[in-house]
Scaffold this motif. Structure first.
Motif, PDB file in Angstrom:
ATOM      1  N   UNK A 157      72.207  82.383   0.603  1.00 50.05           N
ATOM      2  CA  UNK A 157      71.505  83.670   0.586  1.00 50.05           C
ATOM      3  C   UNK A 157      70.864  83.916  -0.785  1.00 50.05           C
ATOM      4  N   UNK A 158      71.593  83.583  -1.840  1.00 49.97           N
ATOM      5  CA  UNK A 158      71.059  83.773  -3.182  1.00 49.97           C
ATOM      6  C   UNK A 158      69.840  82.894  -3.408  1.00 49.97           C
ATOM      7  N   UNK A 159      69.908  81.664  -2.958  1.00 49.98           N
ATOM      8  CA  UNK A 159      68.761  80.768  -3.126  1.00 49.98           C
ATOM      9  C   UNK A 159      67.541  81.288  -2.385  1.00 49.98           C
ATOM     10  N   UNK A 160      67.743  81.828  -1.175  1.00 51.33           N
ATOM     11  CA  UNK A 160      66.613  82.389  -0.422  1.00 51.33           C
ATOM     12  C   UNK A 160      66.042  83.611  -1.130  1.00 51.33           C
ATOM     13  N   UNK A 161      66.913  84.408  -1.701  1.00 50.45           N
ATOM     14  CA  UNK A 161      66.428  85.585  -2.425  1.00 50.45           C
ATOM     15  C   UNK A 161      65.625  85.174  -3.652  1.00 50.45           C
ATOM     16  N   UNK A 162      66.084  84.163  -4.364  1.00 49.31           N
ATOM     17  CA  UNK A 162      65.393  83.709  -5.572  1.00 49.31           C
ATOM     18  C   UNK A 162      64.052  83.063  -5.252  1.00 49.31           C
ATOM     19  N   UNK A 163      63.893  82.556  -4.037  1.00 46.00           N
ATOM     20  CA  UNK A 163      62.583  82.034  -3.634  1.00 46.00           C
ATOM     21  C   UNK A 163      61.537  83.149  -3.611  1.00 46.00           C
ATOM     22  N   UNK A 164      61.980  84.387  -3.376  1.00 38.02           N
ATOM     23  CA  UNK A 164      61.065  85.532  -3.322  1.00 38.02           C
ATOM     24  C   UNK A 164      60.878  86.182  -4.687  1.00 38.02           C
ATOM     25  N   UNK A 165      61.916  86.159  -5.511  1.00 39.48           N
ATOM     26  CA  UNK A 165      61.847  86.865  -6.796  1.00 39.48           C
ATOM     27  C   UNK A 165      61.535  85.963  -7.979  1.00 39.48           C
ATOM     28  N   UNK A 166      61.599  84.647  -7.768  1.00 39.00           N
ATOM     29  CA  UNK A 166      61.516  83.739  -8.895  1.00 39.00           C
ATOM     30  C   UNK A 166      62.847  83.688  -9.609  1.00 39.00           C
ATOM     31  N   UNK A 167      62.979  82.818 -10.598  1.00 35.12           N
ATOM     32  CA  UNK A 167      64.264  82.656 -11.280  1.00 35.12           C
ATOM     33  C   UNK A 167      64.674  83.899 -12.066  1.00 35.12           C
ATOM     34  N   UNK A 168      65.965  84.049 -12.251  1.00 39.23           N
ATOM     35  CA  UNK A 168      66.492  85.153 -13.062  1.00 39.23           C
ATOM     36  C   UNK A 168      66.066  84.934 -14.514  1.00 39.23           C
ATOM     37  N   UNK A 169      65.709  86.029 -15.191  1.00 40.77           N
ATOM     38  CA  UNK A 169      65.268  85.921 -16.579  1.00 40.77           C
ATOM     39  C   UNK A 169      66.379  85.345 -17.447  1.00 40.77           C
ATOM     40  N   UNK A 170      66.016  84.533 -18.448  1.00 43.47           N
ATOM     41  CA  UNK A 170      67.038  83.891 -19.295  1.00 43.47           C
ATOM     42  C   UNK A 170      67.936  84.894 -20.012  1.00 43.47           C
ATOM     43  N   UNK A 171      67.365  86.037 -20.419  1.00 46.34           N
ATOM     44  CA  UNK A 171      68.157  87.051 -21.118  1.00 46.34           C
ATOM     45  C   UNK A 171      67.967  88.399 -20.414  1.00 46.34           C
ATOM     46  N   UNK A 172      68.727  88.653 -19.349  1.00 42.61           N
ATOM     47  CA  UNK A 172      68.529  89.887 -18.578  1.00 42.61           C
ATOM     48  C   UNK A 172      69.049  91.136 -19.272  1.00 42.61           C
ATOM     49  N   UNK A 173      69.780  90.982 -20.370  1.00 43.56           N
ATOM     50  CA  UNK A 173      70.337  92.131 -21.068  1.00 43.56           C
ATOM     51  C   UNK A 173      71.727  92.462 -20.577  1.00 43.56           C
ATOM     52  N   UNK A 174      72.453  93.311 -21.307  1.00 47.21           N
ATOM     53  CA  UNK A 174      73.828  93.649 -20.912  1.00 47.21           C
ATOM     54  C   UNK A 174      73.858  94.400 -19.593  1.00 47.21           C
ATOM     55  N   UNK A 175      74.946  94.232 -18.868  1.00 52.63           N
ATOM     56  CA  UNK A 175      75.082  94.878 -17.566  1.00 52.63           C
ATOM     57  C   UNK A 175      74.899  96.385 -17.662  1.00 52.63           C
ATOM     58  N   UNK A 176      75.490  97.009 -18.695  1.00 52.92           N
ATOM     59  CA  UNK A 176      75.434  98.469 -18.815  1.00 52.92           C
ATOM     60  C   UNK A 176      74.008  98.992 -18.838  1.00 52.92           C
TER      61      UNK A 176
END
Length: 345
Positions: A256-275
């Motif tokens: 499911x995650x792989x299918x989602x990433x096909x639509x959004x592109x890869x996660x950014x290398x530095x997404x920032x802190x969760x908070x």
């Protein structure tokens, strides 16, 4: 309520208005709230009451009423300042800090139960007309609305021949409105409701305030790190309730995650802190946050089960819609506007 008053008198052998003053009014400092007009000093500016039977063409003065057999139902004279104090006394039951003086009058737990809907009510007529509600009900002496944008709103109307009043408050923000009129034909409920919502909209008030459990934030950080690494979820990432991997195996979640990433592109290398990416939380055991990607974003939702040692009960990752704050196709919710706080590490 009249029978309650009679029970109080039978038990204490005192007039009910004296007991109310001693147990409630005086401890809360409601010095301008009294059961009889005659209890105010001579010359006090008391509003005279008027009635109309011809839609305001003419008004007839009404006699001043003293507390009688049904006095414990109402028949209290008051002013805006005292009613604001009373609203604060009730609404502050939802705060983290509880005033000992308030607790001595009535515990916060009991005040919260008073302001919790127990009896379902229709939401198309008075006093719900024209409002966008998820539901409404009667608590104890108050009407409780589940407003679609602002969450819990509590209200109470008063009236006698010649007088009408309405007070409504929003516990999450501490904002309240009191409207009083010396005519029982004046729609104080509508004016008060419009004023309250106008203030809440202008202030961008939250629909509720949520403080996360430490375990909720810890679990979210671990699961967030797992998704960012591309591993999604597994028993090695956090302690899961037994149903989680029965609902969907680790392999299914990876797919499911792989299918989602096909639509959004890869996660950014530095997404920032969760908070900095938290979007909302329905309660202290749940959390929704954003994971930014090259061509969009993912929305992560997690819920824990409230055991002595909480476990992750549900976790999902979805493709974000155009606003980047909700999964594709999800409608609006009151929880979209919750204010989220987290415990100090």
């Amino acid at each position: 309520m009249s029978l309650v008053g009679r029970a109080i008198e039978a038990r204490t052998h005192r007039p009910v208005d004296e007991v109310i003053a001693e147990r409630i009014l005086n401890p809360l400092g409601l010095s301008m709230t009294r059961p009889k007009a005659s209890l105010y000093p001579e010359g006090t500016d008391l509003a005279a009451g008027y009635r109309t039977v011809d839609s305001g063409e003419t008004f007839t003065a009404q006699p001043v009423l003293d507390a009688g057999a049904l006095g414990c139902i109402g028949e209290l004279y008051s002013d805006v300042a005292d009613l604001a104090t009373w609203m604060h006394f009730l609404g502050s039951a939802f705060d983290d800090f509880h005033d000992p003086a308030h607790e001595a009058v009535l515990s916060a737990a009991t005040r919260r139960r008073m302001q919790t809907a127990h009896t379902l009510m229709l939401t198309t007529d008075w006093p719900f007309e024209g409002k966008n509600l998820d539901g409404a009900g009667y608590g104890y002496g108050v009407i409780v609305e589940a407003d679609h944008r602002f969450g819990r709103i509590v209200q109470h109307s008063g009236g006698l021949p010649g007088y009408s009043s309405h007070m409504c408050w929003h516990p999450a923000s501490g904002v309240g409105v009191v409207v009083m009129a010396n005519s029982d034909s004046f729609g104080t409920w509508r004016v008060a409701g419009d004023l309250l919502r106008g203030v809440l909209e202008a202030a961008g008030a939250p629909s509720a305030s949520v403080t996360l459990w430490p375990q909720t934030l810890d679990a979210a950080r671990r699961l967030d790190a797992a998704v960012i690494s591309g591993r999604c979820i597994g028993v090695e990432h956090y302690r899961l309730a037994r149903n989680v991997l029965r609902d969907a195996t680790t392999e299914e979640r990876h797919a499911r995650l792989e299918r989602a990433l096909e639509r959004t592109g890869p996660i950014l290398p530095d997404p920032g802190p969760l908070e900095s990416r938290i979007l909302t939380a329905e309660g202290p055991a749940s959390l929704r946050w954003r994971i930014p990607c090259r061509d969009g974003a993912l929305i992560a939702d997690m819920r824990m089960v409230g055991l002595a040692d909480p476990l992750v009960q549900a976790f999902s990752v979805s493709v974000a819609g155009p606003d980047g704050r909700k999964p594709i196709g999800e409608g609006s919710r009151a929880s979209d506007h919750h204010r989220v706080a987290w415990p100090e590490d």
